[in-house]
Design a protein around this motif. Sequence first.
Motif: not given
Length: 117
Positions: A59-67
Amino acid sequence: MSKNVKRIIQLAIFIGAFGYLFTRNFEVIKVIYDNKKELSESTSVRKTGKACIINYFGKNRRDQNTFTYQFKINGKQYKGISKYNMSKQERPPIGDSIWVYYKEDDPNVNLWIGMFE
């Protein structure tokens, strides 16, 4: 319970949560870095366009680009994890097919091709 005990408990919870998030993100970055290095140095790299995005992290910005994504090679399923550059690349939708590089002799070593752009 005294105020000092409550503060100590709150601090311990905060430190534990911060440690968990930092450790998890560090492990993801290490896997991506190691795979990118190994693929860059390998002479047996293949590309597949049959990988499918299955999930986005956090949910945080740091993890939002990880898939995460999955793909099959010779009938065996493999999974991978990658990041996209939020300022330079569009977020690929869940369910989208993507191109993935993988090591021919060990498809567990793989990355989305966007990691090399």
